[in-house]
Design a protein around this motif. Structure first.
Motif, PDB file in Angstrom:
ATOM      1  N   GLN A 123       0.817  -1.208   0.000  1.00 42.79           N
ATOM      2  CA  GLN A 123       0.000   0.000   0.000  1.00 42.79           C
ATOM      3  C   GLN A 123       0.850   1.256   0.000  1.00 42.79           C
ATOM      4  OE1 GLN A 123      -2.549  -0.322   3.364  1.00 42.79           O
ATOM      5  NE2 GLN A 123      -3.962  -1.718   2.360  1.00 42.79           N
ATOM      6  N   VAL A 124       1.996   1.202   0.668  1.00 44.99           N
ATOM      7  CA  VAL A 124       2.929   2.319   0.656  1.00 44.99           C
ATOM      8  C   VAL A 124       4.235   1.833   0.065  1.00 44.99           C
ATOM      9  CG1 VAL A 124       4.270   3.935   2.036  1.00 44.99           C
ATOM     10  CG2 VAL A 124       1.886   3.468   2.638  1.00 44.99           C
ATOM     11  N   GLN A 125       4.781   2.603  -0.849  1.00 44.49           N
ATOM     12  CA  GLN A 125       6.060   2.248  -1.475  1.00 44.49           C
ATOM     13  C   GLN A 125       7.000   3.434  -1.440  1.00 44.49           C
ATOM     14  OE1 GLN A 125       5.000   0.832  -5.466  1.00 44.49           O
ATOM     15  NE2 GLN A 125       5.636  -1.209  -4.855  1.00 44.49           N
ATOM     16  N   LEU A 126       8.286   3.126  -1.290  1.00 50.81           N
ATOM     17  CA  LEU A 126       9.342   4.121  -1.427  1.00 50.81           C
ATOM     18  C   LEU A 126      10.215   3.697  -2.596  1.00 50.81           C
ATOM     19  CD1 LEU A 126      10.508   4.667   2.272  1.00 50.81           C
ATOM     20  CD2 LEU A 126       8.740   5.879   1.009  1.00 50.81           C
ATOM     21  N   VAL A 127      10.444   4.611  -3.515  1.00 48.92           N
ATOM     22  CA  VAL A 127      11.251   4.302  -4.692  1.00 48.92           C
ATOM     23  C   VAL A 127      12.387   5.306  -4.775  1.00 48.92           C
ATOM     24  CG1 VAL A 127      11.303   4.065  -7.187  1.00 48.92           C
ATOM     25  CG2 VAL A 127       9.286   3.315  -5.899  1.00 48.92           C
ATOM     26  N   GLU A 128      13.623   4.755  -4.745  1.00 48.29           N
ATOM     27  CA  GLU A 128      14.806   5.609  -4.812  1.00 48.29           C
ATOM     28  C   GLU A 128      15.300   5.731  -6.240  1.00 48.29           C
ATOM     29  OE1 GLU A 128      15.978   3.365  -0.747  1.00 48.29           O
ATOM     30  OE2 GLU A 128      15.712   2.591  -2.776  1.00 48.29           O
ATOM     31  N   SER A 129      16.021   6.803  -6.505  1.00 49.00           N
ATOM     32  CA  SER A 129      16.677   6.988  -7.795  1.00 49.00           C
ATOM     33  C   SER A 129      17.872   7.908  -7.604  1.00 49.00           C
ATOM     34  CB  SER A 129      15.707   7.575  -8.822  1.00 49.00           C
ATOM     35  OG  SER A 129      15.243   8.832  -8.394  1.00 49.00           O
ATOM     36  N   GLY A 130      18.763   7.902  -8.603  1.00 47.14           N
ATOM     37  CA  GLY A 130      19.870   8.854  -8.592  1.00 47.14           C
ATOM     38  C   GLY A 130      21.230   8.274  -8.276  1.00 47.14           C
ATOM     39  N   GLY A 131      21.301   6.996  -7.954  1.00 44.26           N
ATOM     40  CA  GLY A 131      22.600   6.405  -7.683  1.00 44.26           C
ATOM     41  C   GLY A 131      23.417   6.243  -8.956  1.00 44.26           C
TER      42      GLY A 131
ATOM     43  N   LYS B  81      28.883  15.179   7.554  1.00 44.99           N
ATOM     44  CA  LYS B  81      28.574  16.568   7.878  1.00 44.99           C
ATOM     45  C   LYS B  81      29.406  17.516   7.028  1.00 44.99           C
ATOM     46  CE  LYS B  81      27.006  16.073  12.654  1.00 44.99           C
ATOM     47  NZ  LYS B  81      27.321  16.304  14.083  1.00 44.99           N
ATOM     48  N   GLY B  82      28.733  18.529   6.491  1.00 49.58           N
ATOM     49  CA  GLY B  82      29.419  19.501   5.654  1.00 49.58           C
ATOM     50  C   GLY B  82      29.529  19.091   4.197  1.00 49.58           C
ATOM     51  N   ARG B  83      29.218  17.830   3.884  1.00 48.42           N
ATOM     52  CA  ARG B  83      29.293  17.363   2.506  1.00 48.42           C
ATOM     53  C   ARG B  83      27.925  16.952   1.961  1.00 48.42           C
ATOM     54  NH1 ARG B  83      31.940  12.791   1.362  1.00 48.42           N
ATOM     55  NH2 ARG B  83      31.579  11.830   3.413  1.00 48.42           N
ATOM     56  N   PHE B  84      27.079  16.391   2.805  1.00 47.62           N
ATOM     57  CA  PHE B  84      25.764  15.917   2.377  1.00 47.62           C
ATOM     58  C   PHE B  84      24.676  16.840   2.932  1.00 47.62           C
ATOM     59  CE2 PHE B  84      26.778  11.069   1.953  1.00 47.62           C
ATOM     60  CZ  PHE B  84      27.856  11.382   1.141  1.00 47.62           C
TER      61      PHE B  84
ATOM     62  N   GLN C 128      21.548  15.358  -1.256  1.00 47.11           N
ATOM     63  CA  GLN C 128      22.577  15.946  -2.103  1.00 47.11           C
ATOM     64  C   GLN C 128      23.933  15.577  -1.514  1.00 47.11           C
ATOM     65  OE1 GLN C 128      22.342  17.796  -5.029  1.00 47.11           O
ATOM     66  NE2 GLN C 128      24.575  17.574  -5.059  1.00 47.11           N
ATOM     67  N   MET C 129      24.739  14.905  -2.302  1.00 44.79           N
ATOM     68  CA  MET C 129      26.035  14.418  -1.838  1.00 44.79           C
ATOM     69  C   MET C 129      27.135  15.098  -2.634  1.00 44.79           C
ATOM     70  SD  MET C 129      25.189  10.347  -1.386  1.00 44.79           S
ATOM     71  CE  MET C 129      24.979  10.076  -3.137  1.00 44.79           C
ATOM     72  N   ASN C 130      27.952  15.878  -1.955  1.00 40.52           N
ATOM     73  CA  ASN C 130      29.061  16.585  -2.579  1.00 40.52           C
ATOM     74  C   ASN C 130      30.384  16.085  -2.011  1.00 40.52           C
ATOM     75  OD1 ASN C 130      27.180  18.211  -3.952  1.00 40.52           O
ATOM     76  ND2 ASN C 130      27.127  19.693  -2.276  1.00 40.52           N
ATOM     77  N   SER C 131      31.453  16.397  -2.708  1.00 37.76           N
ATOM     78  CA  SER C 131      32.799  16.011  -2.263  1.00 37.76           C
ATOM     79  C   SER C 131      32.848  14.531  -1.891  1.00 37.76           C
ATOM     80  CB  SER C 131      33.224  16.867  -1.056  1.00 37.76           C
ATOM     81  OG  SER C 131      33.203  18.239  -1.387  1.00 37.76           O
ATOM     82  N   LEU C 132      32.335  13.720  -2.769  1.00 36.02           N
ATOM     83  CA  LEU C 132      32.241  12.289  -2.476  1.00 36.02           C
ATOM     84  C   LEU C 132      33.610  11.641  -2.356  1.00 36.02           C
ATOM     85  CD1 LEU C 132      29.155  11.524  -4.667  1.00 36.02           C
ATOM     86  CD2 LEU C 132      29.364  10.915  -2.258  1.00 36.02           C
TER      87      LEU C 132
END
Length: 120
Positions: free
Chosen positions: A1-9, A64-67, A81-85
């Motif tokens: 009934q409830v779904q979570l769908v991720e994207s962006g990897g 901390k400070g990157r995401f 949002q993931m920066n400086s990975l």
């Protein structure tokens, strides 16, 4: 009934950026907290970031400070949002959400996971 769908990897070089999205759908009445976790083989799933319905956030020290975690309540979506990975950010990332639906007063739901690989 409830779904979570991720994207962006995906695959990104060290120092690069990615933005993950997680959209909740179904018989949703209210979304309380939303969060992102990650897991690597042989290790426990760990919290990356968490955001309340009032947009209070908290982060693992390692990001901390990157995401940055954010949410769009109109779209029932949470973002990361993931920066400086870094290579050590490589993992399967999962979103979760505590949701009130028409059948469950407070249920914890998980997405299927999306792979993030940081490598040159």
């Amino acid at each position: 009934q409830v779904q979570l769908v991720e994207s962006g990897g995906g695959l990104v070089q060290p120092g690069g950026s990615l933005r993950l999205s997680c959209a909740a759908s179904g018989s949703i009445l209210e979304i309380y907290t939303m969060g992102w976790y990650r897991q690597t083989p042989g290790k426990l799933r760990e919290l990356v970031a968490h955001i309340t319905s009032g947009s209070t956030t908290n982060y693992a020290d390692s990001v901390k400070g990157r995401f940055t975690i954010s949410r769009d309540n109109a779209k029932n979506t949470v973002y990361l949002q993931m920066n400086s990975l870094k290579p050590e950010d490589t993992a399967v990332y999962y979103c979760n959400a505590r949701i009130r639906s028409i059948s469950i007063r407070s249920g914890l739901y998980w997405g299927q996971g999306t792979q993030v690989t940081v490598s040159s």
